[in-house]
Design an enzyme around this catalytic site. Sequence first.
Site, PDB file in Angstrom:
ATOM      1  N   GLU A 115      -0.839   1.912   3.780  1.00 50.12           N
ATOM      2  CA  GLU A 115      -0.834   0.549   4.317  1.00 50.12           C
ATOM      3  C   GLU A 115       0.333   0.396   5.283  1.00 50.12           C
ATOM      4  O   GLU A 115       1.160   1.308   5.414  1.00 50.12           O
ATOM      5  CB  GLU A 115      -0.753  -0.467   3.171  1.00 50.12           C
ATOM      6  CG  GLU A 115      -2.023  -0.493   2.329  1.00 50.12           C
ATOM      7  CD  GLU A 115      -1.932  -1.360   1.101  1.00 50.12           C
ATOM      8  OE1 GLU A 115      -1.030  -2.207   1.008  1.00 50.12           O
ATOM      9  OE2 GLU A 115      -2.768  -1.174   0.197  1.00 50.12           O
ATOM     10  N   HIS A 243      -0.320 -12.621   5.204  1.00 52.15           N
ATOM     11  CA  HIS A 243      -1.120 -11.394   5.325  1.00 52.15           C
ATOM     12  C   HIS A 243      -1.888 -11.488   6.630  1.00 52.15           C
ATOM     13  O   HIS A 243      -2.496 -12.512   6.921  1.00 52.15           O
ATOM     14  CB  HIS A 243      -2.083 -11.260   4.144  1.00 52.15           C
ATOM     15  CG  HIS A 243      -2.624  -9.873   4.007  1.00 52.15           C
ATOM     16  ND1 HIS A 243      -3.481  -9.329   4.939  1.00 52.15           N
ATOM     17  CD2 HIS A 243      -2.410  -8.906   3.083  1.00 52.15           C
ATOM     18  CE1 HIS A 243      -3.782  -8.086   4.571  1.00 52.15           C
ATOM     19  NE2 HIS A 243      -3.134  -7.800   3.454  1.00 52.15           N
ATOM     20  N   ARG A 291       3.884  -5.889   8.041  1.00 52.20           N
ATOM     21  CA  ARG A 291       3.065  -7.102   8.112  1.00 52.20           C
ATOM     22  C   ARG A 291       3.606  -8.215   8.981  1.00 52.20           C
ATOM     23  O   ARG A 291       2.850  -8.934   9.617  1.00 52.20           O
ATOM     24  CB  ARG A 291       2.953  -7.666   6.700  1.00 52.20           C
ATOM     25  CG  ARG A 291       1.727  -7.197   6.069  1.00 52.20           C
ATOM     26  CD  ARG A 291       1.581  -7.760   4.727  1.00 52.20           C
ATOM     27  NE  ARG A 291       0.809  -6.764   4.020  1.00 52.20           N
ATOM     28  CZ  ARG A 291       0.619  -6.754   2.747  1.00 52.20           C
ATOM     29  NH1 ARG A 291       1.185  -7.683   2.002  1.00 52.20           N
ATOM     30  NH2 ARG A 291      -0.105  -5.839   2.192  1.00 52.20           N
ATOM     31  N   HIS A 352       0.549 -15.389   1.826  1.00 53.41           N
ATOM     32  CA  HIS A 352       0.128 -14.331   0.897  1.00 53.41           C
ATOM     33  C   HIS A 352       1.139 -14.066  -0.214  1.00 53.41           C
ATOM     34  O   HIS A 352       0.768 -13.883  -1.368  1.00 53.41           O
ATOM     35  CB  HIS A 352      -0.093 -13.057   1.713  1.00 53.41           C
ATOM     36  CG  HIS A 352      -0.563 -11.877   0.934  1.00 53.41           C
ATOM     37  ND1 HIS A 352      -1.761 -11.867   0.265  1.00 53.41           N
ATOM     38  CD2 HIS A 352       0.003 -10.656   0.721  1.00 53.41           C
ATOM     39  CE1 HIS A 352      -1.921 -10.690  -0.326  1.00 53.41           C
ATOM     40  NE2 HIS A 352      -0.855  -9.939  -0.076  1.00 53.41           N
ATOM     41  N   ARG A 387       8.409  -7.950   2.416  1.00 55.49           N
ATOM     42  CA  ARG A 387       7.973  -6.993   1.392  1.00 55.49           C
ATOM     43  C   ARG A 387       7.101  -5.900   1.999  1.00 55.49           C
ATOM     44  O   ARG A 387       6.186  -6.174   2.783  1.00 55.49           O
ATOM     45  CB  ARG A 387       7.161  -7.730   0.329  1.00 55.49           C
ATOM     46  CG  ARG A 387       6.550  -6.826  -0.715  1.00 55.49           C
ATOM     47  CD  ARG A 387       5.771  -7.633  -1.714  1.00 55.49           C
ATOM     48  NE  ARG A 387       4.609  -8.240  -1.118  1.00 55.49           N
ATOM     49  CZ  ARG A 387       3.368  -7.785  -1.266  1.00 55.49           C
ATOM     50  NH1 ARG A 387       3.130  -6.704  -1.979  1.00 55.49           N
ATOM     51  NH2 ARG A 387       2.355  -8.417  -0.698  1.00 55.49           N
TER      52      ARG A 387
END
Length: 535
Positions: A115, A243, A291, A352, A387
Site C-alpha cells: 500500500e 482516505h 495518503r 478515515h 499514519r
Amino acid sequence: MQTDFLVIGSGIAGLTFALKAAQQFPDKKVLIVTKTQADETNTKYAQGGIAGVTDFEKDSFDKHIEDTLIAGDGLCNKAVVEIVVKEGVDRIREIIEWGARFDKEADGDYKLGKEGGHSEFRILHHKDVTGREMERALLDALNTYKNIEIIKHCFVVDLITQHHLGFLVTKSTPDIECYGVYVLNRETNQIEKILANITLLATGGNGQVYRSTTNPYIATGDGVAMVYRAKGRIENMEFIQFHPTALYEPGVRGQSFLITEAVRGDGGILRNKNGEAFMERYDSRKDLAPRDIVARAIDSEMKITGTEHVYLDVRHIPLEKFTEHFPNIYDKCRSIGIDVTKHLIPVAPAAHYSCGGIKTDEWGRTSINNLYAAGECASTGLHGANRLASNSLLEAMVFSHRSFMDATQKIQTRSLSPVTPTIPDWNATGTTQPKEMILITQSLKEVQQIMSDYVGIVRTNTRLARALKRLDLLWEETESLYQTTTLSPQLCELRNMITTSYLIVKCANFREESRGLHFNTDYPQKSELVQNIVL
Ligand code: FAD
Ligand code: SIN
C-alpha cells in the site's frame, strides 16, 4: 456493578486486551461494554490488512521503521515506532493462534500486499475483508472464556473521577483517578455505574464528525471527549487522515464504501475526468505515494476540473486476479452497475482515521491513573503527522498487549479504592424526555457540514476561525439540552462529536505550519519547531 477489568469497546484493541486479561487471570472478572452490536466497529471494515515484517529475505524491521517515519513527517516517536514494528510480529503470530486466517500462496507462504508509503510487500490480508476476519477470530476466541462478560447496547457516558466525589479537578490536578464509568444501559434505559480497578478505553475513531467518511456510525470520538471532560491529556487531533479512494455514490450519507489502497498496490491507476493519470505530476511514487499526498492531489484535481470525484482504473488488472483479491469490492461495484473490466470506478477522499487522540505513554497509560487507552482513540506516538497504511491494526494489538502487561502488575496490588462506595448515583432529577429529535439530528448534520467545509484536507485560518464560532454556538445549545433532557445515545454522541470537532479545530489552530495531514494555506511550509500539540 463492579469488575476487575473494564474494557470499553469491542474492536481489535478492546478484544485483544480482554482475551489476555481473561487468560492470565481466570479468577478475575473482565467486563466489555460496547455501544451497539459486538462486531459493529471500525475493525470490522478494515480491508487492506495488517502491516508486519514476515519475509525477512526481502524485508526488514529497519525498512518498516523507515517507511513509518517518512509517512509520519517528523513527528513520530522513534522509540514507539521501533516497539510497534518489532513487537508487532509476535502479536500477529498470536492472532493467528487465536484463529485469524490470512491468505497464503500455493507454497504456504503468506500472500503479501503493498500500500501507499510501503517500500516492500508486507501486508497480510484476508482477501479484502481482513478486519471482518480478525474481528470474527477474536469474538470466537472470547466465547471460550467464562470470566469475560460482554454487555452490548451499553453506552458509556462519562468516566468517574474525584470530580464526582465533589472535588475540584482541573488539568493541573495531580493524580486524577478513574474509578469506573457511568453508562446508559439501553435495556433498562437507566444510567448505571460500573466500578473498576482497571479501565481500558478502546473506543475507536471519530470519522463521523465529517459528512463523508469510511467509518461506521459508532465512530463519534466518545473516548477522546470523555477524557477531555475528565481533564486528561489529548494530543495532535488536527491530523485527520482522509482516505484517497472511498467509492463516490451520489446521495449516500453516513458511511462510504472503501476501495482499499491495496487495489493501487495491485496496479490500480488514478485518473481525472479527462482520463489523465495525474499522480505522476504530484509525486515520483505516483499512485502509491503516502495518503496525505494522494488525497491532496485528488482534492486539487477535483477543484481544477470542477468535479466531485476522480476515477480509479483497474480495467487492465486480469479479472481473475482482481476477484481473487477483492471479491467484496467486485460485488459492491457490480451491485451499483459498475463492471470493473469496462468501467472506471468513481472515487473521492473521505475522512478515515484519527492519528491523534488520548495521549499515552509507551505502556498505554493515559494521564489519568488506572485508565489505559489503545487503538484508534489513543495517541501513542506511532503515527506522528500521518499514519502509514495498515499500521493501525498492528498498533492496536501492540498497545493492548502493553497496557495489559502494565495493568497486570497493578491489578495484583490493587483492590477497589475505599472511596468507591461513596460514588453517587447519576442524578437525573429535573430532566424530561426530549420533545423534538430534530434538535439533535439537525445539529449533527451541522457539525458534519462545518467540519467538511472548513476543516477538511486543505485549511485556512479564516475557515478554522469560522468553524470554531459555529461549533461554539452548537456547543451552547447542546449543553442546554444535555442539562434538561433525559439522556439518549444520540444526544451523548452529538455532544461528543462537538467536543471532538472543537479539539480538532483547536489543535489545527495551534499548528502554525503545514505538516503531514495538516495543510494550512496560510502557513504552507513546515516549521523548524517540531512539536506535538497537547491539550
Ligand atoms: P474500533 O474497532 O472502532 O472499536 C471501537 C469500539 O468502541 C466499538 O465496539 C464501539 O461500539 C465502542 N464504543 C465507542 N464509543 C463507545 C461508548 N461511548 N460506549 C460504549 N462503547 C463505545 N487499519 C489497518 O491497519 N488496516 C486496514 O486495512 C484498515 N482498513 C480500514 C478500512 C476502513 C473502512 C476503516 C474505517 C478503517 C480501516 N483501518 C485499517 C483502521 C482500523 O480499522 C481502525 O483504526 C481499527 O480497527 C480501530 O480499532 P479499535 O479497536 O481502536 O476501534
Ligand atoms: C485500505 O485498505 O486502504 C485501508 C488501510 C488502512 O487504513 O490502513
